[in-house]
Design a protein around this motif. Structure first.
Motif, short mmCIF file in Angstrom:
data_model
loop_
_atom_site.label_atom_id
_atom_site.label_comp_id
_atom_site.label_asym_id
_atom_site.label_seq_id
_atom_site.Cartn_x
_atom_site.Cartn_y
_atom_site.Cartn_z
N HIS A 344 20.66 17.30 32.19
CA HIS A 344 21.62 16.90 31.16
C HIS A 344 23.02 16.76 31.74
CE1 HIS A 344 23.42 16.52 27.19
NE2 HIS A 344 24.28 17.47 27.52
N SER A 345 23.36 17.64 32.69
CA SER A 345 24.67 17.56 33.32
C SER A 345 24.83 16.26 34.10
CB SER A 345 24.86 18.77 34.26
OG SER A 345 26.06 18.68 34.97
N ILE A 346 23.79 15.88 34.84
CA ILE A 346 23.84 14.62 35.57
C ILE A 346 23.85 13.44 34.60
CG2 ILE A 346 22.63 13.19 37.27
CD1 ILE A 346 21.43 15.72 38.42
N GLN A 347 23.06 13.58 33.57
CA GLN A 347 22.97 12.51 32.58
C GLN A 347 24.33 12.23 31.94
OE1 GLN A 347 19.84 13.13 29.69
NE2 GLN A 347 21.09 12.20 28.08
N SER A 348 25.10 13.28 31.66
CA SER A 348 26.41 13.10 31.04
C SER A 348 27.39 12.42 31.98
CB SER A 348 26.97 14.45 30.59
OG SER A 348 27.19 15.30 31.70
N LYS A 383 15.12 7.83 31.04
CA LYS A 383 15.46 6.87 29.98
C LYS A 383 16.95 6.88 29.65
CE LYS A 383 10.99 7.04 27.56
NZ LYS A 383 10.32 7.42 26.29
N SER A 384 17.61 8.04 29.82
CA SER A 384 18.99 8.20 29.34
C SER A 384 20.04 7.79 30.36
CB SER A 384 19.22 9.66 28.92
OG SER A 384 18.31 10.06 27.92
N CYS A 385 19.68 7.75 31.64
CA CYS A 385 20.66 7.39 32.66
C CYS A 385 20.61 5.89 32.94
CB CYS A 385 20.39 8.15 33.96
SG CYS A 385 20.65 9.93 33.83
N ASP A 386 21.69 5.41 33.49
CA ASP A 386 21.75 4.00 33.88
C ASP A 386 21.32 3.88 35.33
OD1 ASP A 386 22.27 1.39 34.42
OD2 ASP A 386 24.23 1.35 33.45
N PHE A 387 20.09 3.42 35.56
CA PHE A 387 19.53 3.33 36.90
C PHE A 387 19.35 1.88 37.34
CE2 PHE A 387 17.61 7.71 36.10
CZ PHE A 387 18.52 8.34 36.94
N ARG A 388 20.17 1.00 36.83
CA ARG A 388 20.03 -0.40 37.21
C ARG A 388 20.35 -0.65 38.67
NH1 ARG A 388 23.61 -3.14 32.64
NH2 ARG A 388 24.62 -1.10 32.83
N ALA A 389 21.17 0.23 39.28
CA ALA A 389 21.52 0.07 40.70
C ALA A 389 20.63 0.90 41.61
CB ALA A 389 22.99 0.45 40.91
N LEU A 390 19.69 1.65 41.05
CA LEU A 390 18.86 2.56 41.85
C LEU A 390 17.89 1.78 42.72
CD1 LEU A 390 18.36 5.64 42.19
CD2 LEU A 390 16.43 5.37 40.62
N THR A 391 17.91 2.06 44.01
CA THR A 391 16.98 1.42 44.94
C THR A 391 16.08 2.44 45.65
OG1 THR A 391 18.63 1.51 46.74
CG2 THR A 391 18.57 -0.49 45.37
N PHE A 392 16.51 3.70 45.72
CA PHE A 392 15.76 4.74 46.44
C PHE A 392 15.42 5.86 45.46
CE2 PHE A 392 15.30 8.70 48.64
CZ PHE A 392 14.75 8.42 49.88
N LEU A 393 14.13 6.16 45.30
CA LEU A 393 13.70 7.23 44.41
C LEU A 393 12.59 8.04 45.07
CD1 LEU A 393 13.80 8.68 41.69
CD2 LEU A 393 12.15 7.00 40.81
N ASP A 394 12.84 9.34 45.20
CA ASP A 394 11.87 10.26 45.82
C ASP A 394 11.42 11.27 44.78
OD1 ASP A 394 10.36 11.94 47.36
OD2 ASP A 394 11.81 12.13 48.98
N LEU A 395 10.15 11.20 44.39
CA LEU A 395 9.56 12.14 43.44
C LEU A 395 8.38 12.88 44.08
CD1 LEU A 395 9.69 9.96 40.23
CD2 LEU A 395 10.66 12.24 40.41
N ALA A 396 8.39 13.01 45.39
CA ALA A 396 7.26 13.60 46.11
C ALA A 396 6.96 15.01 45.60
CB ALA A 396 7.58 13.65 47.61
N SER A 397 5.68 15.27 45.40
CA SER A 397 5.18 16.60 45.01
C SER A 397 5.83 17.11 43.73
CB SER A 397 5.40 17.61 46.15
OG SER A 397 4.75 17.20 47.32
N SER A 398 6.16 16.23 42.83
CA SER A 398 6.72 16.65 41.55
C SER A 398 5.62 16.74 40.51
CB SER A 398 7.80 15.68 41.07
OG SER A 398 8.22 16.00 39.76
#
Length: 634
Positions: A344-348, A383-398
């Motif tokens: 939530h802190s990052i989202q804000s 859903k709540s953040c603006d990730f239109r510029a996101l190119t790198f996403l690491d969700l390993a072992s989540s």
């Protein structure tokens, strides 16, 4: 008369909850080098050597980080700790105890363990009845197997029991029982996470067993209980009863709702307030610094400190909420203290209303361990953040990655060029198939996922710019040949491919790949027993792909001097070469390879029958710039 001394319970691991990687296969009936070998009493100790009955992870040494696959800019912000864990194993014990000692039996190349954590559950004292018939006065069910899975979020968090910020290579070649001094915690646990860093190791680390000793009642060794670090320590959010300038720091229990109060600092967990900001910092010293200098200063703060700085003063709050500081966010090191409030802190700070597409790189690796962050919470964050510029996403072992979250990813992060979801086992084959809606992928890591043939082929068709693909240990892929044929037709610029333990892969798929993908630099065909040198597939590979710099043919029993001589002739750029377990290769062909490939830095000839210890020692003396590996059993 009731005894005053605590009763210590010694127990070995009874199961594996989760792990990030393993050298062994994914078949439940396969035990060679499987992580499950860590269960139960020691079977190898005190022997030292490379034994199939040990628990072994996938990587070791610095060579894995030197691979030439496309690099992506990650978080340049310094970390709170000097090390970065690379692997983990979550083990579960029969009874929940207050940890007093944890002993890890290391039987080969010890020294990889860098952190030990406990998943804790607080049992409310007012709800805990007295059991006079029990010597410890506690309900044995509560002490024993009362921690449910999935865990009750309200009462769960991770506690660091021990960490080693400077792991060192162990020069002593002998097995050891490693039992570091643990941090006291006032919580019971029966789930322990072992974290590993392998970059300083000479070869694979191997584990035999884990032993937990603890008590059913808490007995502090000092008059002051050690402080507990709440899971919300990263949370900084707007108080519902205050203006946007007055922040509530969730690590403190104080409630600052006075509109006239200003938060100016934190001292030992206590928030300091004043009625007037100007009374404390008249004119302020930092306000004389140019904004560029202030931004630079804040870029050197580790992420938790960067968030907490918002509580110091209005000026710090402004820079802590500066969206440009969040171009790259890496929460991997803090996975154990990240919860929904953190998100939530990052989202804000980066919601669509705050900034248009600032975050370009995001690492949520290992996020959600122990169900601290639920799939719904992570889905809401995406859903709540603006990730239109996101190119790198690491969700390993989540463990928070589900089919629903994958659906949100393709909708809100359509510009991804790098996606890592390795070892995420909750997503189904049908759920992963939706990734074909991403069309700009250059790097995709699907190691140990449930991706199947149809889903992977759809993804390949939709991403012609694919450069790096890891599909190792994907047991739902039935026909690796078909996958490699599709890659040869749609991914001509492919640079790196990992098909570790692809049993269905044969010369048909390899020849198709080598014929069309001329720019290949890295190939891992380890434990791909269907590749037979008699078909000429390896010779065809050598002639067709001269840019190869990494080639792993681990345990391919058919590779001989003919293939190695062909590699020496055509693959002169080779840097890493693994022929572990090859019986037909002689020192003569390997020495030719060493002479021809001047860039070679890593060579594994473990369990190659012709390579005696004396021969390997001589090769090491002649070629000191090459790390030549020879494993053994005592």
């Amino acid at each position: 008369m009731k005894s005053t001394s605590p009763r210590y319970i010694k127990q070995y691991a009874v199961g594996i909850i989760d792990y990030s990687s393993q050298y062994g296969g994914e078949n439940p009936r396969s035990f060679s080098y499987s992580v499950s070998n860590i269960i139960g009493e020691p079977k190898i100790f005190p022997k030292y050597g490379d034994f199939t009955q040990a628990a072994v992870m996938r990587t070791y040494g610095p060579w894995w980080n030197r691979c030439l696959t496309p690099k992506y800019k990650k978080d340049t912000r310094p970390r709170s700790s000097s090390f970065q864990s690379q692997d983990y194993i979550d083990v579960i014990f029969d009874k929940a105890v207050f940890p007093w000692s944890i002993a890890i039996y290391e039987t080969y190349n010890p020294g990889a363990i860098v952190r030990i954590l406990a998943l804790c559950q607080e049992f409310p004292k007012q709800n805990t009845p007295s059991y006079e018939n029990n010597n410890d006065g506690v309900d044995p069910d509560i002490c024993g197997k009362a921690i449910p899975l999935p865990l009750v979020e309200k009462y769960t968090h991770w506690e660091v029991l021990w960490s080693n910020p400077n792991p060192q290579f162990q020069t002593t070649k002998e097995a050891r029982m490693f039992a570091p001094i643990l941090q006291e915690i006032n919580h019971r646990s029966r789930i322990i996470r072992l974290e590993f860093c392998h970059t300083h190791l000479d070869y694979y680390t191997e584990l035999d067993a884990v032993e937990l000793t603890g008590t059913l009642t808490y007995t502090s060794s000092s008059p002051v209980d050690p402080p507990s670090r709440p899971m919300s320590s990263l949370s900084i959010h707007d108080s519902p009863n205050s203006s946007s300038e007055n922040l509530a720091y969730s690590e403190s229990k104080a409630d600052f709702q006075n509109q006239d109060s200003e938060i100016i600092g934190i001292n030992e967990g206590t928030i300091v307030v004043t009625k007037n900001y100007n009374d404390v910092l008249p004119n302020g010293y930092f306000i004389f610094l140019p904004p560029e200098i202030m931004s630079k200063i804040f870029s050197y703060l580790p992420f938790p400190d960067f968030c907490r700085a918002a509580c110091v003063c209005k000026l710090f709050h402004a820079y802590s909420y500066d969206p440009s500081q969040l171009a790259s966010v890496d929460l991997h090191s803090y996975w154990h203290i990240v919860n929904n409030n953190t998100l939530h802190s990052i989202q804000s700070r980066c919601s669509p209303s705050a900034i248009k597409g600032t975050i370009r790189s995001l690492s949520l690796k290992w996020l959600g361990g122990g169900d601290i962050v639920t799939p719904d919470q992570l889905n809401n964050f995406i859903k709540s953040c603006d990730f239109r510029a996101l190119t790198f996403l690491d969700l390993a072992s989540s463990p928070s990655l589900t089919d629903a979250l994958l659906g949100s990813l393709v909708k809100y992060t359509s510009g991804l060029s790098h996606l890592d979801i390795q070892s995420c086992d909750k997503a189904t084959s049908e759920g992963i198939r939706i990734l074909h809606k991403l069309t700009k992928l250059q790097s995709l890591n699907l190691y140990r996922t449930k991706v199947d043939d149809a889903g992977l082929i759809c993804i390949i068709h939709s991403n012609p710019s694919l450069l790096n693909l890891n599909i190792g240990s994907c047991t739902h892929i039935r026909d690796y040949d078909r996958v490699l044929v599709e890659l040869s037709e749609h991914s001509h610029n492919l640079r790196a491919l990992d098909t570790w333990r692809a049993k269905s892969l044969t010369s048909l798929g390899l020849k198709a790949l080598a014929s069309q993908c001329k720019h290949l630099e890295e190939l891992d065909f380890g434990w791909c027993g269907g590749l037979q040198s008699s078909t000429g597939c390896f010779q065809h590979l050598a002639k067709s792909c001269p840019h190869l710099r990494k080639l792993f043919l681990t345990t391919n029993r058919t590779v001989s001097d003919v293939e190695v001589n062909m590699f020496a002739q055509h693959l002169t750029k080779l840097r890493q070469f693994d022929i572990l377990g090859t019986r037909l290769v002689t020192p003569q062909s390997v020495e030719r390879l060493l002479n021809q490939c001047n860039d070679l830095e890593f060579l594994d000839v473990s369990f190659c029958y012709s390579f005696t210890l004396d021969i390997v020692k001589a090769l090491r003396q002649t070629y000191p710039h090459v790390e030549i590996k020879r494993s053994f059993q005592d």
